[in-house]
Design an enzyme around this catalytic site. Sequence first.
Site, PDB file in Angstrom:
ATOM      1  N   SER A   1     -57.288  54.501  14.063  1.00 19.37           N
ATOM      2  CA  SER A   1     -58.714  54.722  13.870  1.00 19.37           C
ATOM      3  C   SER A   1     -59.134  56.162  14.107  1.00 19.37           C
ATOM      4  O   SER A   1     -60.312  56.456  14.132  1.00 19.37           O
ATOM      5  CB  SER A   1     -59.508  53.796  14.799  1.00 19.37           C
ATOM      6  OG  SER A   1     -59.224  54.083  16.148  1.00 19.37           O
ATOM      7  N   CYS A   2     -58.184  57.079  14.314  1.00 18.46           N
ATOM      8  CA  CYS A   2     -58.537  58.491  14.401  1.00 18.46           C
ATOM      9  C   CYS A   2     -59.278  58.881  13.134  1.00 18.46           C
ATOM     10  O   CYS A   2     -58.802  58.654  12.026  1.00 18.46           O
ATOM     11  CB  CYS A   2     -57.278  59.333  14.566  1.00 18.46           C
ATOM     12  SG  CYS A   2     -57.570  61.095  14.373  1.00 18.46           S
ATOM     13  N   GLU A   3     -60.435  59.482  13.309  1.00 15.71           N
ATOM     14  CA  GLU A   3     -61.315  59.770  12.177  1.00 15.71           C
ATOM     15  C   GLU A   3     -60.646  60.633  11.122  1.00 15.71           C
ATOM     16  O   GLU A   3     -60.794  60.397   9.915  1.00 15.71           O
ATOM     17  CB  GLU A   3     -62.583  60.447  12.690  1.00 15.71           C
ATOM     18  CG  GLU A   3     -63.597  60.757  11.620  1.00 15.71           C
ATOM     19  CD  GLU A   3     -64.861  61.356  12.209  1.00 15.71           C
ATOM     20  OE1 GLU A   3     -65.415  62.261  11.578  1.00 15.71           O
ATOM     21  OE2 GLU A   3     -65.280  60.911  13.302  1.00 15.71           O
TER      22      GLU A   3
ATOM     23  N   ARG B   1     -57.467  60.897  10.412  1.00 15.77           N
ATOM     24  CA  ARG B   1     -56.451  60.142   9.670  1.00 15.77           C
ATOM     25  C   ARG B   1     -57.114  59.376   8.534  1.00 15.77           C
ATOM     26  O   ARG B   1     -56.586  59.306   7.414  1.00 15.77           O
ATOM     27  CB  ARG B   1     -55.705  59.177  10.598  1.00 15.77           C
ATOM     28  CG  ARG B   1     -54.642  58.356   9.871  1.00 15.77           C
ATOM     29  CD  ARG B   1     -53.977  57.385  10.828  1.00 15.77           C
ATOM     30  NE  ARG B   1     -53.102  58.075  11.763  1.00 15.77           N
ATOM     31  CZ  ARG B   1     -51.821  58.360  11.519  1.00 15.77           C
ATOM     32  NH1 ARG B   1     -51.287  58.036  10.354  1.00 15.77           N
ATOM     33  NH2 ARG B   1     -51.084  58.968  12.420  1.00 15.77           N
TER      34      ARG B   1
END
Length: 563
Positions: free
Chosen positions: A367-369, A371
């Site tokens: 959920s890293c933005e 990525r």
Amino acid sequence: MIKSTNIQVIGSGIMHQINNIHSLTLFSLPVSLSPSCNEYYLKVWSEWERNGTPGEQRNIAFNRLKICLQNQEAELNLSELDLKTLPDLPPQITTLEIRKNLLTHLPDLPPMLKVIHAQFNQLESLPALPETLEELNAGDNKIKELPFLPENLTHLRVHNNRLHILPLLPPELKLLVVSGNRLDSIPPFPDKLEGLALANNFIEQLPELPFSMNRAVLMNNNLTTLPESVLRLAQNAFVNVAGNPLSGHTMRTLQQITTGPDYSGPQIFFSMGNSATISAPEHSLADAVTAWFPENKQSDVSQIWHAFEHEEHANTFSAFLDRLSDTVSARNTSGFREQVAAWLEKLSASAELRQQSFAVAADATESCEDRVALTWNNLRKTLLVHQASEGLFDNDTGALLSLGREMFRLEILEDIARDKVRTLHFVDEIEVYLAFQTMLAEKLQLSTAVKEMRFYGVSGVTANDLRTAEAMVRSREENEFTDWFSLWGPWHAVLKRTEADRWAQAEEQKYEMLENEYSQRVADRLKASGLSGDADAEREAGAQVMRETEQQIYRQLTDEVLA
């Protein structure tokens, strides 16, 4: 000297009772067994074969057991036979291959066993392990607890099981693979440990890492700090802690130390943002899609997308859309929502494009933005390449060339980013790849790249890196683009439709070369390099000759069509 031998069957196993043994133990028995022992095993195995269930290939297993015993072979291979149980095993074997069966338990193990490969079964436990064991692979089972580990064990692979705890690790252990379990703690690491795979557990704290360790895969745990010993690993060591909630203090400390001029420790990979996975979507697929459309279209869109909810990767695609709406681009870029909605309409109309896009989005499991932003870039590329292959640019060669140039530039930027990652000691590679695309989007006219990213500051990409990258892209484009374009798949698809006769002639020319020149050109190349008879070199030389031939033929065709 052995005066008499009695054989008793106890439970499902065999126990040899040796009477009047003078200075002889079970582990020093001669390899060859007496005829009575052989007869016993054959009788037990025959009965086991007769009692098999449908689907088990016990007849094949019986033949292999019999040959193994008769020839006193050291290795027994019973893999991929759909076996649900095993009989008593030949006592002389040192290697046991039982991969990809349906086993839930194992019989007593032979006393001289050194290697066990038991992955991809349904094992819930393991029997006592012989003291001679050096390698155990029991990955992808249902094991909840391990037995005592022998001191001579050097390789232990028990990934993707149900382990909550590990026993004391043996002193000779060099490789430990326990990813995909339920561990929340880990015992001390042996001094000789070289490789560690601990991903996808619940580990909150690591013991000290031995200096011998050269690879540690620690992704997706609950680590907030790292032991100081991680910085003392060798310079060629690799440590991946992506997907862990490292504290701000830990991140700052690591970044400060690893960017220092005297740093000589390992390369450490991390990830920015919340590390939680997005495999469980907040909304159904239809709801996640309709949220991108104006209210007056949502009912019709929902009905269409309900039909796709059971397609492969639909859940992760839904979760990806949820996360995409929370990126910097979605919040700040004018027209972004309309762009996504138009893209979703194209997906609903093409099963092939939808399948490709679902697969691309499935890779964005973090959920890293940033990525998610990089995945959106890749999805835009997928759409445009698909449209080109399907004929959108058949009558607009200029637009196709522009698209080809963008794909070429992105490919070069990926090469540059890959090289940059190798130079960094504390790196989130997603941020590096996205940084080159985002920061050069305007100068290189990258229509598929988002214009903003959240964590550029930790990418390690400098203004000088960007200037150098832009210059390199332009230089390589000037020298290499036409050759690259002549081999590009979408361009070939256009040629097949719009220049059918010329395409057929080019293919005929290629096949004539294969028939008349290929073998001799490969042989000449191998002879010149002194590698005649080398199978690997022959494959490599063949690929080079084929590529050079295609380059020549398709470049000539491309020049003629574009003239």
